[in-house]
Motif scaffolding. Structure first.
Motif, PDB file in Angstrom:
ATOM      1  N   LYS A  90      38.899  35.152  10.080  1.00 42.22           N
ATOM      2  CA  LYS A  90      39.682  36.055   9.241  1.00 42.22           C
ATOM      3  C   LYS A  90      41.043  36.363   9.869  1.00 42.22           C
ATOM      4  CE  LYS A  90      35.845  38.321   6.826  1.00 42.22           C
ATOM      5  NZ  LYS A  90      34.794  37.385   7.245  1.00 42.22           N
ATOM      6  N   SER A  91      41.140  36.218  11.193  1.00 40.69           N
ATOM      7  CA  SER A  91      42.410  36.422  11.892  1.00 40.69           C
ATOM      8  C   SER A  91      42.468  35.452  13.063  1.00 40.69           C
ATOM      9  CB  SER A  91      42.528  37.868  12.392  1.00 40.69           C
ATOM     10  OG  SER A  91      41.466  38.175  13.283  1.00 40.69           O
ATOM     11  N   HIS A  92      43.631  35.356  13.707  1.00 42.21           N
ATOM     12  CA  HIS A  92      43.752  34.473  14.857  1.00 42.21           C
ATOM     13  C   HIS A  92      42.760  34.886  15.945  1.00 42.21           C
ATOM     14  CE1 HIS A  92      48.039  32.688  14.136  1.00 42.21           C
ATOM     15  NE2 HIS A  92      47.140  32.290  13.268  1.00 42.21           N
ATOM     16  N   ILE A  93      42.161  33.900  16.567  1.00 40.46           N
ATOM     17  CA  ILE A  93      41.137  34.211  17.566  1.00 40.46           C
ATOM     18  C   ILE A  93      41.796  34.615  18.879  1.00 40.46           C
ATOM     19  CG2 ILE A  93      39.450  32.689  16.487  1.00 40.46           C
ATOM     20  CD1 ILE A  93      40.041  30.616  18.561  1.00 40.46           C
ATOM     21  N   PRO A  94      41.145  35.496  19.647  1.00 46.16           N
ATOM     22  CA  PRO A  94      41.714  35.919  20.937  1.00 46.16           C
ATOM     23  C   PRO A  94      41.650  34.793  21.961  1.00 46.16           C
ATOM     24  CG  PRO A  94      39.506  36.816  20.648  1.00 46.16           C
ATOM     25  CD  PRO A  94      39.854  36.152  19.348  1.00 46.16           C
ATOM     26  N   MET A  95      42.686  34.698  22.783  1.00 49.37           N
ATOM     27  CA  MET A  95      42.734  33.693  23.839  1.00 49.37           C
ATOM     28  C   MET A  95      43.042  34.363  25.171  1.00 49.37           C
ATOM     29  SD  MET A  95      44.831  30.489  22.144  1.00 49.37           S
ATOM     30  CE  MET A  95      46.328  31.443  21.864  1.00 49.37           C
ATOM     31  N   ALA A  96      42.640  33.700  26.239  1.00 50.80           N
ATOM     32  CA  ALA A  96      42.995  34.162  27.578  1.00 50.80           C
ATOM     33  C   ALA A  96      44.360  33.598  27.956  1.00 50.80           C
ATOM     34  CB  ALA A  96      41.941  33.712  28.591  1.00 50.80           C
ATOM     35  N   THR A  97      45.009  34.205  28.926  1.00 48.44           N
ATOM     36  CA  THR A  97      46.274  33.695  29.439  1.00 48.44           C
ATOM     37  C   THR A  97      45.971  32.670  30.516  1.00 48.44           C
ATOM     38  OG1 THR A  97      47.395  35.789  28.988  1.00 48.44           O
ATOM     39  CG2 THR A  97      48.444  34.290  30.554  1.00 48.44           C
ATOM     40  N   PHE A  98      46.346  31.452  30.271  1.00 44.83           N
ATOM     41  CA  PHE A  98      46.060  30.387  31.223  1.00 44.83           C
ATOM     42  C   PHE A  98      47.258  30.175  32.133  1.00 44.83           C
ATOM     43  CE2 PHE A  98      46.374  25.753  32.211  1.00 44.83           C
ATOM     44  CZ  PHE A  98      45.323  25.700  33.116  1.00 44.83           C
ATOM     45  N   LYS A  99      47.014  30.251  33.440  1.00 43.68           N
ATOM     46  CA  LYS A  99      48.066  30.034  34.422  1.00 43.68           C
ATOM     47  C   LYS A  99      47.679  28.842  35.286  1.00 43.68           C
ATOM     48  CE  LYS A  99      49.548  34.871  34.631  1.00 43.68           C
ATOM     49  NZ  LYS A  99      49.751  36.052  35.511  1.00 43.68           N
ATOM     50  N   PRO A 100      48.317  27.713  35.068  1.00 41.43           N
ATOM     51  CA  PRO A 100      48.011  26.538  35.902  1.00 41.43           C
ATOM     52  C   PRO A 100      48.257  26.839  37.374  1.00 41.43           C
ATOM     53  CG  PRO A 100      49.387  25.941  34.028  1.00 41.43           C
ATOM     54  CD  PRO A 100      49.362  27.442  34.078  1.00 41.43           C
ATOM     55  N   PHE A 101      47.413  26.318  38.229  1.00 35.52           N
ATOM     56  CA  PHE A 101      47.567  26.550  39.651  1.00 35.52           C
ATOM     57  C   PHE A 101      47.646  25.217  40.372  1.00 35.52           C
ATOM     58  CE2 PHE A 101      43.514  27.836  37.824  1.00 35.52           C
ATOM     59  CZ  PHE A 101      42.681  26.792  38.194  1.00 35.52           C
ATOM     60  N   PRO A 102      48.267  25.181  41.547  1.00 33.63           N
ATOM     61  CA  PRO A 102      48.452  23.906  42.250  1.00 33.63           C
ATOM     62  C   PRO A 102      47.129  23.305  42.697  1.00 33.63           C
ATOM     63  CG  PRO A 102      49.065  25.752  43.660  1.00 33.63           C
ATOM     64  CD  PRO A 102      48.832  26.319  42.286  1.00 33.63           C
ATOM     65  N   ASN A 103      47.070  21.990  42.716  1.00 32.02           N
ATOM     66  CA  ASN A 103      45.865  21.293  43.167  1.00 32.02           C
ATOM     67  C   ASN A 103      45.687  21.489  44.672  1.00 32.02           C
ATOM     68  OD1 ASN A 103      45.859  20.363  40.560  1.00 32.02           O
ATOM     69  ND2 ASN A 103      46.671  18.342  41.070  1.00 32.02           N
ATOM     70  N   GLU A 104      44.491  21.868  45.067  1.00 34.71           N
ATOM     71  CA  GLU A 104      44.202  22.054  46.477  1.00 34.71           C
ATOM     72  C   GLU A 104      42.836  21.459  46.784  1.00 34.71           C
ATOM     73  OE1 GLU A 104      44.386  26.179  47.364  1.00 34.71           O
ATOM     74  OE2 GLU A 104      46.484  26.409  46.770  1.00 34.71           O
TER      75      GLU A 104
END
Length: 304
Positions: free
Chosen positions: A18-32
């Protein structure tokens, strides 16, 4: 076919949120190297696996519609929780088959400059080559092929599905599932497909798995041979000897007739009845293997 056409014309008011679905804030992080294994689901079957210092992107369908006719089937969330330009260098893109909702031309072209290697079942590389990907970067595989890739072990495993992007190329390429094994964790991705004895065979040969990402959505009893219903999703997870189940192939597009939230609701119910641990991350929410797994019912927020 007649009953399917009738049901599609009739429609279902709950096929979309019925409305846009909630999303998390994705923050890419460096490969380690040596850090925990992490998974981030982006809706439908697209997810990022960060393992042993490698970033592996599976079925990166980041377009607005999973069809060559974009006026239909628009993405529920409207956008993604990141811009492709923000992603780190991708060590590998892994593809399960060539359908539009898994192999997206626009996404491949935007990712083109930051992907080191592509892994795909037999025949799918033809599309990539036509789109300008160097053949040296494409590695095609048959079922049960075992591959070593920069310290990881990968296996192209069976699935029960089909392929094709037009009326003239039906089943001209292969479809598959994937096993990914690192030093501290093991992941299984089902790709698309119906339930069958191959799951037990995979479990016996390569299980147990820390996390399984299992197809769960776009199903109907009339095409159960090529898409599992949610209760079968849970059984397939048990068959491959999975520890934690993340249902995928839902949460982004309407390709079937069921309520858009029906896959996860039924999967959660079946998992509880079977004693299976199930994780339900939001789109863009990173999950650490072996840590606390998200279990919120976030999809209900889009229906309130």
């Amino acid at each position: 076919m007649a009953s399917m056409l009738k049901d599609f014309v009739k429609g279902n008011p709950n096929r979309k949120p019925k409305s846009h679905i909630p999303m998390a804030t994705f923050k890419p992080f460096p490969n380690e190297a040596g850090k925990e294994t992490m998974l981030t689901w982006f809706g439908h079957s697209a997810f990022l696996l960060e393992i042993e210092g490698k970033s592996i992107l599976f079925d990166p369908m980041f377009g607005k519609a999973p069809t060559p006719f974009p006026v239909r089937g628009q993405r529920y969330s409207g956008s993604l929780p990141f811009e492709i330009e923000e992603l780190p260098m991708i060590d590998a893109v892994v593809l399960s088959h060539d359908h539009y909702d898994h192999l997206d031309y626009g996404s491949i072209m935007k990712l083109k400059g930051k992907v080191k290697q592509y892994f795909a079942p037999l025949g799918v590389g033809t599309h990539l080559e036509r789109w300008g990907i160097s053949p040296e970067k494409i590695s095609e595989h048959d079922w049960w092929n075992e591959i070593s890739f920069e310290g990881l072990q990968m296996v192209c495993t069976p699935a029960r599905h089909f392929s094709g992007r037009s009326l003239t190329d039906r089943n001209s390429s292969l479809w598959c599932s994937w096993v990914i094994t690192g030093g501290n964790s093991k992941i299984y991705f089902s790709g698309d497909g119906g339930y069958g004895p191959h799951f037990k065979e995979i479990g016996e040969k390569y299980g147990p798995f820390d996390i399984t990402l299992m197809e769960c959505g776009q199903y109907d009893e009339r095409w159960a041979a090529i898409h599992m219903i949610p209760e079968e999703t849970v059984q397939a997870h048990i068959d491959v000897k999975g520890k934690v189940l993340i249902p995928v192939h839902w949460g982004a597009f309407t390709l079937s007739l069921h309520d858009w939230y029906d896959p996860v609701e039924r999967a959660v119910k079946a998992a509880k009845e079977s004693g299976v641990e199930i994780a339900t991350p939001r789109i863009g929410e990173s999950v650490t293997v072996g840590a606390d797994y998200p279990s919120s019912v976030w999809w209900r927020l889009a229906e309130s």
